[in-house]
Design a protein around this motif. Structure first.
Motif, short mmCIF file in Angstrom:
data_model
loop_
_atom_site.label_atom_id
_atom_site.label_comp_id
_atom_site.label_asym_id
_atom_site.label_seq_id
_atom_site.Cartn_x
_atom_site.Cartn_y
_atom_site.Cartn_z
N SER A 188 0.82 -1.20 0.00
CA SER A 188 0.00 0.00 0.00
C SER A 188 0.86 1.26 0.00
N GLU A 189 0.28 2.38 -0.41
CA GLU A 189 1.00 3.64 -0.46
C GLU A 189 1.46 4.06 0.93
N ARG A 190 0.66 3.76 1.96
CA ARG A 190 0.99 4.23 3.30
C ARG A 190 2.27 3.58 3.83
N ILE A 191 2.63 2.39 3.33
CA ILE A 191 3.80 1.72 3.86
C ILE A 191 5.07 2.47 3.49
N GLU A 192 5.04 3.26 2.42
CA GLU A 192 6.22 4.03 2.01
C GLU A 192 6.55 5.13 3.03
N ARG A 193 5.57 5.52 3.82
CA ARG A 193 5.79 6.58 4.81
C ARG A 193 6.20 6.03 6.17
N LEU A 194 6.24 4.71 6.29
CA LEU A 194 6.52 4.08 7.58
C LEU A 194 8.01 3.80 7.71
#
Length: 368
Positions: free
Chosen positions: A3-9
């Motif tokens: 998911s896109e959100r994993i790139e911010r983690l």
């Protein structure tokens, strides 16, 4: 894939430090750990260290014990790819965060576990059928092949082979949810689908709620190497780690010499509730519904012969003192009207006959 959100983690350095804080000789000035000496010792049998912070993945000894059980099933699940969860629904939430963006095709059975549908919808999944996996039309495939919730059905070896092959060909991540495996009332070929996923991406999940104590809120998952590390990072961002006290209670239980006997006793106990329940269904629901006696798990799945949206019956049924789950709630799309999920494990035998008679009367009134 992700998911896109994993790139911010990003990994938590504090969590990495806490994971080794108990190592002999380690002096930690990092995390906000209280002094172990100040922690309460409320039970002579409980080491106060279980009230301290711990690793996000879970207690190392418990993970080893879970790994041994999963490896015995044929899973590629070393202890360093096992995570202890705060309830198995947390595993569904972590997988959804990892893999689902708004509009992500997510393949599910129909009907399937209500809580999984709630989580997938929350993250904006576009729910599709498992038959769309092979064509590359799904990023994630969620299945309960062994004593499914709500139907109680156990997938055949051929069906398991087919889903694994479709996931491998299309690059779809398999999420196999398996909380009822130990509640099998007859021998069945039920090797986990994830054992067929060598070279693919998969998550396999189980629970201690059905075999030990749901109030402890403890489950576990294992995953393929490409997914495990981001799943751990996601758990770090949610609750740091699952209750260490709950983990110790479970560890003591499953390492006890009496654990195999407990599991065997559970199977006998629940079989002893299933069979009288089936007999009571024969008495009260003959002509009203069709069903199969489940080979495992905790539920009967009824199809009404005169379809009624059972959601419309729930309030009146509750007023009459009978609770049930409307079957329509378990469908990912337009529901197939006229189904009930009935749990047979909880109600005392003396109450089963009265409850089913009340529910059958209500159905006859509605049909009339």
């Amino acid at each position: 894939m992700l998911s896109e959100r994993i790139e911010r983690l990003r990994p938590s350095p504090i969590r990495r430090i806490l994971a080794v804080a108990d190592r002999p000789g380690m002096v930690s000035f990092a995390g906000g750990l209280p002094a172990t000496e100040t922690l309460p010792s409320w039970s002579a049998s409980v080491d106060p260290s279980v009230l301290q912070y711990g690793p996000s993945q879970g207690d190392a000894v418990l993970r080893e014990a879970v790994s041994a059980q999963l490896t015995a099933l044929g899973l590629d699940a070393p202890a360093d790819r096992v995570m202890i969860l705060s309830g198995s629904q947390q595993g569904i939430d972590l997988a959804a965060k990892l893999l689902i963006d708004a509009g992500t095709p997510t393949a599910v059975e129909s009907p399937t576990y209500l809580a999984a549908l709630q989580v997938f919808r929350l993250y904006g999944a576009r729910l599709v059928g498992l038959d769309q996996v092979g064509g590359g039309g799904a990023r994630l495939a969620y299945a309960i092949p062994t004593f499914a919730n709500p139907t109680g059905r156990c997938a055949s070896p051929a069906e398991r082979d087919t889903l694994a092959d479709a996931c491998l060909r299309s690059g779809t991540v398999l999420f196999e949810d398996d909380p009822y495996r130990d509640l099998a009332y007859a021998p069945l070929p039920a090797t986990p689908i994830a054992t067929r996923m060598r070279g693919g991406s998969w998550i396999y999940q189980g629970s201690f709620s059905k075999t030990f104590a749901p109030g402890l809120r403890l489950g576990f998952l294992a995953a393929s190497e490409d997914l495990f590390t981001p799943l751990v990072m996601l758990k770090e961002s949610v609750d740091l780690h699952s209750s260490r006290l709950s983990q110790r209670i479970v560890l003591d239980a499953i390492e006890s010499p009496g654990w195999p006997a407990r599991l065997a006793g559970l199977v006998d106990f629940y079989r002893g509730r299933r069979d009288p329940f089936a007999a009571a269904l024969d008495r009260h629901f003959a002509g009203l519904a069709e069903w199969e006696t489940p080979p495992g798990g905790l539920f009967f799945w009824l199809r009404l012969t005169s379809p009624i949206d059972t959601r419309t019956l729930l309030d009146e049924s509750l007023r009459r003192g009978v609770a049930f789950m409307p079957g329509e709630e378990f469908y990912p799309g337009e529901p197939e009207v006229g189904h009930l999920r009935l749990n047979f494990s909880h109600a005392a035998p003396a109450d089963v006959d009265r409850g089913l008679a009340t529910l059958a009367d209500l159905l006859r009134e509605q049909a009339a």
